[in-house]
Design a protein around this motif. Sequence first.
Motif, PDB file in Angstrom:
ATOM      1  N   HIS A  34       0.830  -1.200   0.000  1.00  0.00           N
ATOM      2  CA  HIS A  34       0.000   0.000   0.000  1.00  0.00           C
ATOM      3  C   HIS A  34       0.871   1.259   0.000  1.00  0.00           C
ATOM      4  N   GLN A  61     -17.459  -1.772  -6.212  1.00  0.00           N
ATOM      5  CA  GLN A  61     -17.961  -1.868  -4.841  1.00  0.00           C
ATOM      6  C   GLN A  61     -18.107  -3.319  -4.386  1.00  0.00           C
ATOM      7  N   HIS A 106     -14.262  -1.706  -2.625  1.00  0.00           N
ATOM      8  CA  HIS A 106     -13.656  -0.414  -2.898  1.00  0.00           C
ATOM      9  C   HIS A 106     -14.733   0.633  -3.126  1.00  0.00           C
ATOM     10  N   ARG A 107     -14.362   1.867  -2.889  1.00  0.00           N
ATOM     11  CA  ARG A 107     -15.311   2.961  -3.054  1.00  0.00           C
ATOM     12  C   ARG A 107     -14.630   4.101  -3.794  1.00  0.00           C
ATOM     13  N   SER A 114     -10.670   5.164  -3.967  1.00  0.00           N
ATOM     14  CA  SER A 114      -9.734   4.069  -3.666  1.00  0.00           C
ATOM     15  C   SER A 114      -8.625   4.044  -4.715  1.00  0.00           C
TER      16      SER A 114
END
Length: 581
Positions: free
Chosen positions: A38, A393, A397-398, A401
């Motif tokens: 990340h 989604q 994830h939204r 993201s």
Amino acid sequence: RRKLRSDVAAAFPSLSSEQVAELVPNKEELNVIKIYSHKGEAITVYMNHRNPILFEVEKVLYPTVYTLWVYPDLLPAIATWPPVLQKLAGGADLMLPGVVVPPSGLPQVTRGTLCAVTLLGNRAPVAVGVATMSTEEMLAAGMKGKGFAVLHSHLDHLWEYGDKSSPPTLAPLVTDPAAMESAGDQEELQGKEPGSSCSPEPEQHVDIRDLSLRDTDTRAQLLGKEELHENRAAEPAEDASTGDQQEAEDSRTPQEQMDALFNQCFFHALKCRVKKSDLPLLTSTFLGSHMVSCCPAGKQLDIKKSSYKKFSKFLQCMQHQRILQVKELSKGVESIVDVDWKHPDIKAFAVPEGFSSASAAQDSKSEEREQVYRAPEIIPLYGVSTKMIPLFQESGHRKGSILSSSEVRNIIINYVKSNELVDETNKNFVKVNAILCDCLLDKSEQDEISHLKWDELLSRCLERLQPLHQVTFSGQEPVVRKGNIEPIDISIAQRSSNKKVTIIKNLELYGLDPQCVANTLQQKVQASATISPAPGTKDRVQVQIQGNQIHHLAKMLLEEYQLPRKYIQGLDKAPKLGRKK
């Protein structure tokens, strides 16, 4: 494989040659994949039997939990409470209040030692981490603060690359009979029958996958014991700190020694290496070219071992003392813009023995030449836009993201397979359902297209996501910026009397010091070079040098600085070489 085996043997000397050959076999299939964390760090993962066995970050090898389950004694082990595992899998580090101190004491580790994390009552490791302080420092701190920086754990994404098996149940090693008796109220010995256990703890040998489904009361009891452990550990903290103060009078701690070394090299570099004409000077250049060359023989600057942890914090401290001024001339790239050479601390600094002013000037020039510029690692990323939310989604994830191209690819593949959209007659095609139609097709195409090829499906998806990019400079934290990165722009302009000049822009975005580039070019081509504010930009400068110097500039950027050609714009404007007669 031979090199990997030698690297494994060097990294883990406790493994025998047979165990190394068993871990990295000759004839069995061994796959190597590259993933990104990340934070944007590139991670090389070695897979065997469909399980990740090792991962490599910045040329350092680490074992996965799958490997540690086979070799549980490969690393020093630190025990913690079972509820802590969920925190570790979520990306948290292991704090000292969550560490269970056995009657025999903690294993002796130093700062930076690679350790395994186990759950109380089971010797099978569930995480891999690096100690942030030595055992003595942990005890002196009253078992408070961060103890271990966790790199990988059971239940995390790296574990999911394997068969997702649970840790085996391994009995704790208790070699001292006295310790075995005193540990009876804390550990459950595997050799006893279940009814003969005298441990007051909840069920020790629990399936880790069920931890999140535990009763909230049971979790509260465990966390309450963790807090009680913290309070008990805090009582002797005052006595330990007074003992540390007495030791500090005799000798400095490694952290204090590193702080002193940074101060020495900092003032030495400002007094002997840096000139006013060098400003503005990139902070990374100041550290890598100037401060490192001032480091005494046999010693090495390591900001992680100092109390500052980051070089930017060290410079902030010096800025508060009004020794220098640091500004962010472009996003994520800091430069030293001013130095007060009349500051009492710079004037009072005495150059250590063995460094002469003549050799200092000579070393400074040679360091500038020998210092290898490291091109930044640039990774294209993608942000989930409003239109693409329905497609992403399902994978959790939204909007906003941030994903890499490989993550986008995996999400799309999983979506297609889970919704059974692969064409039965031709598996190269994907059926377009309502969500794919709304997200990937234009209005004029929605009535015409019912199937898409895999590569077209993925390319359409990437085109409709918000473009981002991540830049990681050597020794600095990754920086994520919107849009695609601007290339280094090289252009030819015509001045009075039909004279041509070469103009270079956007050098700062790639960690290049425009002043250093101008000086280097000026020496190579023996032409006048100047720096001026770049029109249409804020806090950026451009380099201007007489004549069409694109041939020399291309050689410097491509060969010396190792920048990829795709990040350089205008190389085609180089003058055509005449034929030799």
